[in-house]
Write a protein that holds these residues in place. Structure first.
Motif, PDB file in Angstrom:
ATOM      1  N   THR A  64       0.840  -1.194   0.000  1.00 16.85           N
ATOM      2  CA  THR A  64       0.000   0.000   0.000  1.00 16.85           C
ATOM      3  C   THR A  64       0.881   1.252   0.000  1.00 16.85           C
ATOM      4  O   THR A  64       1.836   1.325   0.769  1.00 16.85           O
ATOM      5  CB  THR A  64      -0.893   0.010   1.254  1.00 16.85           C
ATOM      6  OG1 THR A  64      -1.597  -1.226   1.327  1.00 16.85           O
ATOM      7  CG2 THR A  64      -1.877   1.148   1.226  1.00 16.85           C
ATOM      8  N   PRO A  65       0.571   2.231  -0.856  1.00 17.90           N
ATOM      9  CA  PRO A  65       1.335   3.481  -0.820  1.00 17.90           C
ATOM     10  C   PRO A  65       1.260   4.133   0.565  1.00 17.90           C
ATOM     11  O   PRO A  65       0.250   4.026   1.258  1.00 17.90           O
ATOM     12  CB  PRO A  65       0.645   4.359  -1.866  1.00 17.90           C
ATOM     13  CG  PRO A  65      -0.090   3.405  -2.741  1.00 17.90           C
ATOM     14  CD  PRO A  65      -0.444   2.232  -1.889  1.00 17.90           C
ATOM     15  N   ARG A  66       2.311   4.810   0.963  1.00 15.51           N
ATOM     16  CA  ARG A  66       2.386   5.389   2.301  1.00 15.51           C
ATOM     17  C   ARG A  66       1.219   6.323   2.619  1.00 15.51           C
ATOM     18  O   ARG A  66       0.719   6.356   3.736  1.00 15.51           O
ATOM     19  CB  ARG A  66       3.701   6.143   2.485  1.00 15.51           C
ATOM     20  CG  ARG A  66       4.866   5.224   2.621  1.00 15.51           C
ATOM     21  CD  ARG A  66       6.127   5.998   2.867  1.00 15.51           C
ATOM     22  NE  ARG A  66       7.242   5.060   2.856  1.00 15.51           N
ATOM     23  CZ  ARG A  66       8.315   5.210   3.567  1.00 15.51           C
ATOM     24  NH1 ARG A  66       8.446   6.264   4.337  1.00 15.51           N
ATOM     25  NH2 ARG A  66       9.277   4.325   3.512  1.00 15.51           N
ATOM     26  N   ALA A  67       0.799   7.078   1.650  1.00 17.27           N
ATOM     27  CA  ALA A  67      -0.282   8.030   1.888  1.00 17.27           C
ATOM     28  C   ALA A  67      -1.607   7.332   2.181  1.00 17.27           C
ATOM     29  O   ALA A  67      -2.504   7.916   2.776  1.00 17.27           O
ATOM     30  CB  ALA A  67      -0.449   8.944   0.678  1.00 17.27           C
ATOM     31  N   GLU A  68      -1.730   6.070   1.803  1.00 16.27           N
ATOM     32  CA  GLU A  68      -2.979   5.334   1.976  1.00 16.27           C
ATOM     33  C   GLU A  68      -2.923   4.296   3.090  1.00 16.27           C
ATOM     34  O   GLU A  68      -3.884   3.564   3.296  1.00 16.27           O
ATOM     35  CB  GLU A  68      -3.354   4.654   0.657  1.00 16.27           C
ATOM     36  CG  GLU A  68      -3.577   5.620  -0.475  1.00 16.27           C
ATOM     37  CD  GLU A  68      -3.774   4.924  -1.796  1.00 16.27           C
ATOM     38  OE1 GLU A  68      -3.881   3.680  -1.827  1.00 16.27           O
ATOM     39  OE2 GLU A  68      -3.802   5.621  -2.824  1.00 16.27           O
ATOM     40  N   ARG A  69      -1.824   4.209   3.799  1.00 13.57           N
ATOM     41  CA  ARG A  69      -1.666   3.154   4.805  1.00 13.57           C
ATOM     42  C   ARG A  69      -2.618   3.289   5.981  1.00 13.57           C
ATOM     43  O   ARG A  69      -3.137   2.292   6.492  1.00 13.57           O
ATOM     44  CB  ARG A  69      -0.227   3.073   5.293  1.00 13.57           C
ATOM     45  CG  ARG A  69       0.670   2.488   4.235  1.00 13.57           C
ATOM     46  CD  ARG A  69       2.078   2.303   4.700  1.00 13.57           C
ATOM     47  NE  ARG A  69       2.870   1.755   3.584  1.00 13.57           N
ATOM     48  CZ  ARG A  69       4.166   1.646   3.602  1.00 13.57           C
ATOM     49  NH1 ARG A  69       4.848   2.053   4.666  1.00 13.57           N
ATOM     50  NH2 ARG A  69       4.808   1.158   2.570  1.00 13.57           N
TER      51      ARG A  69
ATOM     52  N   GLU B 195      -5.617   4.465   5.955  1.00 10.00           N
ATOM     53  CA  GLU B 195      -6.921   3.993   5.482  1.00 10.00           C
ATOM     54  C   GLU B 195      -6.923   2.478   5.331  1.00 10.00           C
ATOM     55  O   GLU B 195      -7.937   1.832   5.607  1.00 10.00           O
ATOM     56  CB  GLU B 195      -7.275   4.655   4.147  1.00 10.00           C
ATOM     57  CG  GLU B 195      -7.502   6.151   4.255  1.00 10.00           C
ATOM     58  CD  GLU B 195      -8.696   6.510   5.100  1.00 10.00           C
ATOM     59  OE1 GLU B 195      -9.746   5.836   4.963  1.00 10.00           O
ATOM     60  OE2 GLU B 195      -8.606   7.453   5.903  1.00 10.00           O
ATOM     61  N   ALA B 196      -5.798   1.895   4.917  1.00  9.26           N
ATOM     62  CA  ALA B 196      -5.721   0.440   4.758  1.00  9.26           C
ATOM     63  C   ALA B 196      -5.835  -0.256   6.108  1.00  9.26           C
ATOM     64  O   ALA B 196      -6.479  -1.289   6.227  1.00  9.26           O
ATOM     65  CB  ALA B 196      -4.411   0.050   4.076  1.00  9.26           C
TER      66      ALA B 196
ATOM     67  N   ARG C  68     -10.556   0.839   5.012  1.00  9.61           N
ATOM     68  CA  ARG C  68     -11.286   1.699   4.099  1.00  9.61           C
ATOM     69  C   ARG C  68     -10.655   1.740   2.712  1.00  9.61           C
ATOM     70  O   ARG C  68     -11.223   2.298   1.805  1.00  9.61           O
ATOM     71  CB  ARG C  68     -11.343   3.126   4.634  1.00  9.61           C
ATOM     72  CG  ARG C  68     -12.107   3.217   5.927  1.00  9.61           C
ATOM     73  CD  ARG C  68     -12.152   4.627   6.414  1.00  9.61           C
ATOM     74  NE  ARG C  68     -12.714   4.644   7.759  1.00  9.61           N
ATOM     75  CZ  ARG C  68     -12.523   5.617   8.601  1.00  9.61           C
ATOM     76  NH1 ARG C  68     -11.813   6.664   8.255  1.00  9.61           N
ATOM     77  NH2 ARG C  68     -13.046   5.582   9.789  1.00  9.61           N
ATOM     78  N   ALA C  69      -9.482   1.192   2.563  1.00  6.17           N
ATOM     79  CA  ALA C  69      -8.816   1.254   1.253  1.00  6.17           C
ATOM     80  C   ALA C  69      -9.249   0.115   0.365  1.00  6.17           C
ATOM     81  O   ALA C  69      -9.732  -0.879   0.761  1.00  6.17           O
ATOM     82  CB  ALA C  69      -7.300   1.224   1.430  1.00  6.17           C
TER      83      ALA C  69
END
Length: 123
Positions: A110-115, A117-118, A122-123
């Motif tokens: 998962t990209p850092r900006a989305e972690r 949310e993951a 929610r991702a």
């Protein structure tokens, strides 16, 4: 005792499904997410519903009651199974299993900006 409690709750949920359908969908989704923490598999909900229906059919001969309970239990089982399926992310599975390596591996994809949310599912 625990099994009797669970059956009683299932019957209560079935009756409430007809009175408060939107509320019951939310409650059953929450219950499904709790089942993830117990590592319940979604494949076991259909046999559970079948077993309950077999008992209900032995208790009553009223076809309307049987059909209504079958409908309600199938809806409830489906909602819980779907919540288990969709909510059981690799991140959550690693957390439940207390597996740091699997958690790092799941987050690595998962990209850092989305972690964040993951981790929250929610991702």
């Amino acid at each position: 005792m625990r099994l009797a409690f669970i059956v009683g709750k299932a019957l209560d949920f079935s009756a409430r499904l007809f009175d408060e359908p939107a509320l019951m969908v939310d409650e059953m989704t929450q219950l499904g997410l709790k089942h993830i923490m117990f590592q319940a598999q979604s494949q076991f909900f259909q046999p559970w519903v079948s077993a309950l229906m077999a008992e209900i059919q032995q208790i009553t001969a009223d076809e309307e009651v049987v059909q209504g309970m079958n409908y309600a239990l199938c809806v409830i089982g489906s909602i819980i199974a779907q919540a288990v399926e969709t909510g059981s992310t690799p991140v959550l599975q690693a957390i439940v299993n207390d597996d740091v390596k699997a958690l790092k591996s799941a987050l690595r994809a998962t990209p850092r900006a989305e972690r964040a949310e993951a981790v929250l599912g929610r991702a």
